[in-house]
Design a protein around this motif. Sequence first.
Motif, PDB file in Angstrom:
ATOM      1  N   TYR A  92     -26.354  19.481  26.379  1.00 23.11           N
ATOM      2  CA  TYR A  92     -25.604  18.449  25.669  1.00 23.11           C
ATOM      3  C   TYR A  92     -24.193  18.942  25.394  1.00 23.11           C
ATOM      4  O   TYR A  92     -23.963  20.144  25.235  1.00 23.11           O
ATOM      5  N   ILE A  93     -23.267  17.987  25.291  1.00 21.61           N
ATOM      6  CA  ILE A  93     -21.919  18.245  24.807  1.00 21.61           C
ATOM      7  C   ILE A  93     -21.867  17.652  23.400  1.00 21.61           C
ATOM      8  O   ILE A  93     -22.304  16.514  23.188  1.00 21.61           O
ATOM      9  N   VAL A  94     -21.346  18.397  22.439  1.00 17.15           N
ATOM     10  CA  VAL A  94     -21.187  17.879  21.078  1.00 17.15           C
ATOM     11  C   VAL A  94     -19.697  17.711  20.818  1.00 17.15           C
ATOM     12  O   VAL A  94     -18.931  18.680  20.859  1.00 17.15           O
ATOM     13  N   ALA A  95     -19.295  16.464  20.567  1.00 18.15           N
ATOM     14  CA  ALA A  95     -17.896  16.126  20.298  1.00 18.15           C
ATOM     15  C   ALA A  95     -17.667  16.075  18.795  1.00 18.15           C
ATOM     16  O   ALA A  95     -18.379  15.378  18.080  1.00 18.15           O
ATOM     17  N   VAL A 137     -19.824  22.786  22.285  1.00 13.74           N
ATOM     18  CA  VAL A 137     -19.175  22.092  21.174  1.00 13.74           C
ATOM     19  C   VAL A 137     -17.687  21.997  21.490  1.00 13.74           C
ATOM     20  O   VAL A 137     -17.040  23.010  21.780  1.00 13.74           O
ATOM     21  N   VAL A 138     -17.144  20.768  21.438  1.00 11.96           N
ATOM     22  CA  VAL A 138     -15.747  20.532  21.824  1.00 11.96           C
ATOM     23  C   VAL A 138     -14.979  19.950  20.646  1.00 11.96           C
ATOM     24  O   VAL A 138     -15.434  19.006  19.993  1.00 11.96           O
ATOM     25  N   THR A 142      -6.904  25.685  11.469  1.00 17.24           N
ATOM     26  CA  THR A 142      -7.446  26.835  10.744  1.00 17.24           C
ATOM     27  C   THR A 142      -8.766  27.309  11.344  1.00 17.24           C
ATOM     28  O   THR A 142      -9.170  28.435  11.140  1.00 17.24           O
ATOM     29  N   GLY A 143      -9.456  26.412  12.032  1.00 14.59           N
ATOM     30  CA  GLY A 143     -10.771  26.739  12.588  1.00 14.59           C
ATOM     31  C   GLY A 143     -11.916  26.356  11.674  1.00 14.59           C
ATOM     32  O   GLY A 143     -13.080  26.533  12.013  1.00 14.59           O
ATOM     33  N   LYS A 144     -11.613  25.792  10.508  1.00 14.75           N
ATOM     34  CA  LYS A 144     -12.654  25.488   9.535  1.00 14.75           C
ATOM     35  C   LYS A 144     -13.633  24.422  10.038  1.00 14.75           C
ATOM     36  O   LYS A 144     -14.848  24.577   9.888  1.00 14.75           O
ATOM     37  N   THR A 145     -13.135  23.357  10.647  1.00 15.35           N
ATOM     38  CA  THR A 145     -14.022  22.299  11.144  1.00 15.35           C
ATOM     39  C   THR A 145     -14.950  22.838  12.223  1.00 15.35           C
ATOM     40  O   THR A 145     -16.159  22.600  12.200  1.00 15.35           O
ATOM     41  N   LEU A 146     -14.389  23.581  13.153  1.00 17.31           N
ATOM     42  CA  LEU A 146     -15.204  24.164  14.220  1.00 17.31           C
ATOM     43  C   LEU A 146     -16.236  25.129  13.641  1.00 17.31           C
ATOM     44  O   LEU A 146     -17.415  25.101  14.019  1.00 17.31           O
ATOM     45  N   ARG A 147     -15.825  25.989  12.712  1.00 16.27           N
ATOM     46  CA  ARG A 147     -16.751  26.954  12.101  1.00 16.27           C
ATOM     47  C   ARG A 147     -17.885  26.232  11.379  1.00 16.27           C
ATOM     48  O   ARG A 147     -19.051  26.596  11.507  1.00 16.27           O
ATOM     49  N   MET A 148     -17.555  25.195  10.606  1.00 21.78           N
ATOM     50  CA  MET A 148     -18.589  24.449   9.880  1.00 21.78           C
ATOM     51  C   MET A 148     -19.554  23.769  10.856  1.00 21.78           C
ATOM     52  O   MET A 148     -20.758  23.737  10.623  1.00 21.78           O
ATOM     53  N   THR A 149     -19.034  23.239  11.952  1.00 18.08           N
ATOM     54  CA  THR A 149     -19.878  22.593  12.965  1.00 18.08           C
ATOM     55  C   THR A 149     -20.794  23.605  13.630  1.00 18.08           C
ATOM     56  O   THR A 149     -22.001  23.381  13.766  1.00 18.08           O
ATOM     57  N   CYS A 164     -15.371  25.104  22.704  1.00 17.22           N
ATOM     58  CA  CYS A 164     -14.143  24.910  23.466  1.00 17.22           C
ATOM     59  C   CYS A 164     -13.204  24.038  22.644  1.00 17.22           C
ATOM     60  O   CYS A 164     -13.608  23.005  22.114  1.00 17.22           O
ATOM     61  N   VAL A 165     -11.954  24.467  22.534  1.00 16.61           N
ATOM     62  CA  VAL A 165     -10.934  23.695  21.841  1.00 16.61           C
ATOM     63  C   VAL A 165      -9.816  23.416  22.837  1.00 16.61           C
ATOM     64  O   VAL A 165      -9.421  24.301  23.603  1.00 16.61           O
TER      65      VAL A 165
END
Length: 128
Positions: A10-13, A68-69, A75-82, A97-98
């Motif tokens: 799966y890809i998670v957006a 996870v995209v 800051t990276g906070k959203t990605l880290r929380m996800t 991946c960003v």
Amino acid sequence: MKSAEFSPSYIVAIQYGAFVPSAEFAKKFRVPVLHVEVDLDTTDVVPVCERVKLKFDIELIANRQILVVDNTITTGKTLRMTLDEIGKVDGVKLISCVVYRPSLNSPNYGSPDHLLFQSRRRVTPLLR
């Protein structure tokens, strides 16, 4: 990212701008896109992630490889929380991946596994 090394189920957006790049990855890997909703605190100049909500059944991703995209990382906070939220699921293997990082000089909650574009200078936000 070589598909022989990592083949996501799966890809998670991450909500907002990640849907278009996620759709491209989904087309390449021939897998569905799942969605993470983001609650933002918009009282400051730069919105800050307060909470992420998985908008899918977590059992769907158990023991799977997940890409996870996110569209941008400040800051990276959203990605880290996800990643932390999805990482609670049994046996899940995560790759992140960003698409774009606007600055080298920002607080950092971590870095993605893959970064497609990065600015070498401080970028002023368009909207204040």
